[in-house]
Motif scaffolding. Structure first.
Motif, short mmCIF file in Angstrom:
data_model
loop_
_atom_site.label_atom_id
_atom_site.label_comp_id
_atom_site.label_asym_id
_atom_site.label_seq_id
_atom_site.Cartn_x
_atom_site.Cartn_y
_atom_site.Cartn_z
N HIS A 1 -8.37 1.09 9.41
CA HIS A 1 -7.50 2.03 10.12
C HIS A 1 -6.14 2.14 9.43
CE1 HIS A 1 -4.48 3.15 13.20
NE2 HIS A 1 -5.41 4.03 13.54
N ASP A 2 -5.60 1.00 9.02
CA ASP A 2 -4.30 1.03 8.35
C ASP A 2 -4.37 1.78 7.03
OD1 ASP A 2 -3.17 -0.39 10.41
OD2 ASP A 2 -3.11 -2.31 9.34
N LEU A 3 -5.47 1.63 6.28
CA LEU A 3 -5.63 2.35 5.03
C LEU A 3 -5.73 3.85 5.29
CD1 LEU A 3 -6.07 2.43 1.97
CD2 LEU A 3 -8.50 2.03 2.38
N GLU A 4 -6.52 4.23 6.28
CA GLU A 4 -6.66 5.65 6.63
C GLU A 4 -5.33 6.26 7.04
OE1 GLU A 4 -11.18 6.10 8.38
OE2 GLU A 4 -9.65 5.18 9.67
N SER A 5 -4.49 5.44 7.70
CA SER A 5 -3.21 5.93 8.22
C SER A 5 -2.08 5.85 7.22
CB SER A 5 -2.83 5.14 9.48
OG SER A 5 -3.86 5.19 10.45
N GLY A 6 -2.35 5.32 6.04
CA GLY A 6 -1.32 5.19 5.02
C GLY A 6 -0.33 4.07 5.29
N ASN A 7 -0.77 3.05 6.03
CA ASN A 7 0.15 1.98 6.43
C ASN A 7 0.01 0.72 5.59
OD1 ASN A 7 1.29 3.48 8.54
ND2 ASN A 7 -0.36 2.91 9.94
N LYS B 1 -1.59 -6.52 1.29
CA LYS B 1 -1.49 -6.85 2.71
C LYS B 1 -2.81 -7.50 3.08
CE LYS B 1 -0.47 -4.95 7.31
NZ LYS B 1 -0.11 -3.73 8.07
N LYS B 2 -2.75 -8.74 3.57
CA LYS B 2 -3.96 -9.52 3.79
C LYS B 2 -4.40 -9.46 5.25
CE LYS B 2 -2.91 -12.78 0.05
NZ LYS B 2 -1.64 -12.18 -0.37
N TYR B 3 -5.74 -9.43 5.45
CA TYR B 3 -6.37 -9.41 6.77
C TYR B 3 -7.53 -10.40 6.77
CZ TYR B 3 -4.29 -4.66 7.05
OH TYR B 3 -3.44 -3.57 7.04
N THR C 1 7.16 9.90 -25.76
CA THR C 1 6.21 10.64 -24.92
C THR C 1 6.48 10.37 -23.45
OG1 THR C 1 4.60 8.84 -25.06
CG2 THR C 1 4.42 10.61 -26.69
N HIS C 2 5.87 11.20 -22.61
CA HIS C 2 6.06 11.11 -21.16
C HIS C 2 4.71 10.96 -20.46
CE1 HIS C 2 10.36 12.15 -20.91
NE2 HIS C 2 10.12 12.85 -22.01
N ALA C 3 4.62 9.95 -19.60
CA ALA C 3 3.46 9.77 -18.73
C ALA C 3 3.90 10.03 -17.30
CB ALA C 3 2.91 8.35 -18.86
N VAL C 4 3.06 10.73 -16.55
CA VAL C 4 3.32 10.99 -15.13
C VAL C 4 2.19 10.36 -14.33
CG1 VAL C 4 3.50 12.75 -13.33
CG2 VAL C 4 4.64 13.09 -15.53
N VAL C 5 2.55 9.62 -13.28
CA VAL C 5 1.58 9.02 -12.37
C VAL C 5 1.75 9.69 -11.02
CG1 VAL C 5 0.76 6.92 -11.25
CG2 VAL C 5 1.66 6.82 -13.59
N VAL C 6 0.70 10.34 -10.53
CA VAL C 6 0.73 10.96 -9.21
C VAL C 6 0.06 9.99 -8.24
CG1 VAL C 6 0.02 12.92 -7.81
CG2 VAL C 6 0.69 13.27 -10.20
N GLY C 7 0.87 9.38 -7.39
CA GLY C 7 0.36 8.39 -6.43
C GLY C 7 0.78 6.99 -6.83
N ALA C 8 1.59 6.34 -6.01
CA ALA C 8 2.09 5.00 -6.33
C ALA C 8 1.59 3.97 -5.34
CB ALA C 8 3.62 5.00 -6.36
N GLY C 9 0.42 4.23 -4.77
CA GLY C 9 -0.15 3.31 -3.79
C GLY C 9 -0.93 2.20 -4.44
N CYS D 1 -10.63 -0.45 -0.51
CA CYS D 1 -10.37 0.66 -1.43
C CYS D 1 -10.64 1.99 -0.71
CB CYS D 1 -11.31 0.50 -2.63
SG CYS D 1 -11.24 1.79 -3.86
N ARG D 2 -10.00 3.06 -1.19
CA ARG D 2 -10.30 4.38 -0.61
C ARG D 2 -11.77 4.74 -0.83
NH1 ARG D 2 -6.18 6.70 1.71
NH2 ARG D 2 -7.54 8.44 2.28
N THR D 3 -12.38 4.19 -1.87
CA THR D 3 -13.81 4.40 -2.07
C THR D 3 -14.59 3.89 -0.87
OG1 THR D 3 -13.74 4.46 -4.47
CG2 THR D 3 -15.80 3.72 -3.48
#
Length: 342
Positions: free
Chosen positions: A327-333, A315-317, A170-178, A39-41
Motif C-alpha cells: 500500500h505504501d509503495l502504491e501511494s508513493g510513501n 524502509k523496512k517492514y 556530456t549530460h545525463a538526465v534521470v527521470v524518477g529519483a525513487g 518493486c513496482r514490478t
C-alpha cells in the motif's frame, strides 16, 4: 514456512504456510531469506501484466530481489557453502545456451525467474541455483543490498551500457529519483563523468538526489516547464536520458528532453513510447531497452556497494506487514526501496 503468494490477479496476495524448499539437484542452493525487496514490478505482477509473458501457475510466491544466508547446497556446488551470505541474481540460468556463453545471461533461453514464473523470495526460504548466487563482502548484510538484485542491477546495467558515451562535458538526465532512480544516480556519479540532472515530482526525492550525485534537479510540474528547465540545465538536452518511470506520461515527455543524436534508455515500464518515425530519423535519436542485467553486472555493483559508492535507501517492514508495504509503495510513501524482512 511463511510465503507471500498471489492467488488471483488484481487481488491482494496472502501470507500462506507452504512447504520448505529442498535440494534435489546437484546445482541447487536453498537460501534462508534475510531480506526481499519490494518493486513496482511486484505491483504489475499482482495486476496481471506479466501473465501473458511468463504464464506462472497460480498460486505462487512473489519476490525477485532477494538476499540471505545459504542453508543447503547440492553436490556439485563449490562457489558457496552453508552459512555464506549471498545476493541472488534474479534469473536462474542454464549456462549452456549461446546468450549465457556470450555473457548475456539475462537473456538465457532456458531461464526461470523466481518471483515471476516460479516461487520467489518473499518467504522464509528460496530455492535457487549456484549460477545465481553472488557471495557478499563481509561488511554487507542482506537488508542493505536485497533490492540491488533487480532495481540496482537494472539501473547499473543501463548506466554501464551508456558509460562509454558519458564522458566529460556530456549530460545525463534521470527521470524518477525513487527506488530505482536513486541507485541510477549513484552509479552515474560512480562510473561516468557526465553532468547529472534529475527530474521528479517529489521534493524529498530531489533532496535525496542532490545528496547522492545530482548536479541539477527539476521538479516535475507541467511538461512544458520541465522541458524548458531540463533543456536549460543541459544546454540543449540530454545526451542520454534514463527513464526509470516508463508510464504516466514520463515515457512521452522523455524524447523531448533529448538533444539530437541522444538516447532514451527505457528502464521503467507500463506505458507506451510513441515517436513519429520522421522524428527518429531527422533527429537520429535512439530508444534503448534495458532488461535487468548480467551476473557480471551484479558482481560489479556489489563491488561498488562494498566500497560505499552505492548505498540503498530503504524502509523496512516485517514479512507479516507486506500488504502495508505494498500500500505504501502504491501511494508513493516509500523513499528509496521497501524491504521485507522474514
Amino acid at each position: 514456512m511463511k510465503a507471500l503468494r498471489v492467488h488471483e490477479y488484481n487481488k491482494p496476495p496472502s501470507l500462506d504456510d507452504v512447504p520448505e524448499p529442498e535440494v534435489s539437484g546437484p546445482w541447487d542452493v536453498v537460501v534462508d531469506i534475510g531480506a526481499a525487496g519490494l518493486c513496482r514490478t511486484d505491483l504489475h505482477i499482482i495486476e496481471g501484466q506479466w501473465e501473458p509473458i511468463q504464464h506462472p501457475p497460480l498460486p505462487y510466491t512473489i519476490g525477485h530481489e532477494n538476499a540471505g544466508t545459504v542453508r543447503a547446497v547440492g553436490s556439485a556446488v563449490s562457489n558457496v557453502a552453508p552459512g555464506d551470505v549471498v545476493i541472488m541474481h534474479p534469473l536462474v540460468t542454464c549456462g549452456l545456451c549461446l546468450p549465457c556463453r556470450n555473457g548475456q545471461d539475462s537473456h538465457c533461453q532456458n531461464a526461470v525467474f523466481p518471483g515471476l514464473n516460479v516461487d520467489g523470495g518473499m518467504a522464509e526460504q528460496l530455492l535457487t541455483n549456484a549460477r545465481s548466487v553472488v557471495k557478499l563482502d563481509g561488511g554487507l548484510q542482506p537488508a542493505d543490498v536485497a533490492a540491488l538484485a533487480d532495481a540496482g542491477l537494472t539501473a547499473y546495467h543501463a548506466v554501464r551500457k551508456a558509460a562509454d558515451v558519458l564522458f566529460p562535458g556530456t549530460h545525463a538526465v534521470v527521470v524518477g529519483a525513487g527506488g530505482l532512480g536513486h541507485i541510477g544516480i549513484q552509479t552515474l556519479a560512480a562510473i561516468t563523468s557526465a553532468q547529472i540532472t534529475v527530474v521528479d515530482r517529489s521534493e524529498a526525492a530531489l533532496e535525496l538526489a542532490k545528496g547522492i550525485g545530482a548536479h541539477h534537479t527539476v521538479q516535475a510540474t507541467s511538461d512544458a516547464e520541465v522541458e524548458k528547465a531540463v533543456l536549460d540545465a543541459t544546454d540543449g538536452g540530454a545526451h542520454v536520458l534514463f527513464d526509470v518511470v516508463g508510464e504516466h506520461g514520463a515515457e512521452l515527455l522523455a524524447p523531448k528532453l533529448l538533444r539530437n543524436r541522444g538516447s532514451h534508455y527505457v528502464i521503467g515500464y507500463g506505458g507506451e513510447v510513441r515517436l513519429p518515425t520522421i522524428e527518429i530519423i531527422s533527429r537520429e535519436i535512439n530508444v534503448v531497452g534495458n532488461l535487468v542485467g548480467t551476473y557480471q553486472d551484479l558482481v560489479e555493483l556489489m563491488a561498488l556497494t562494498a566500497q560505499g559508492r552505492v548505498t540503498l535507501h530503504t524502509k523496512k517492514y516485517p514479512l507479516e506487514a507486506a500488504l502495508d508495504a505494498i500500500h505504501d509503495l502504491e501511494s508513493g510513501n516509500i523513499r528509496g526501496r521497501g524491504i521485507l524482512i522474514p
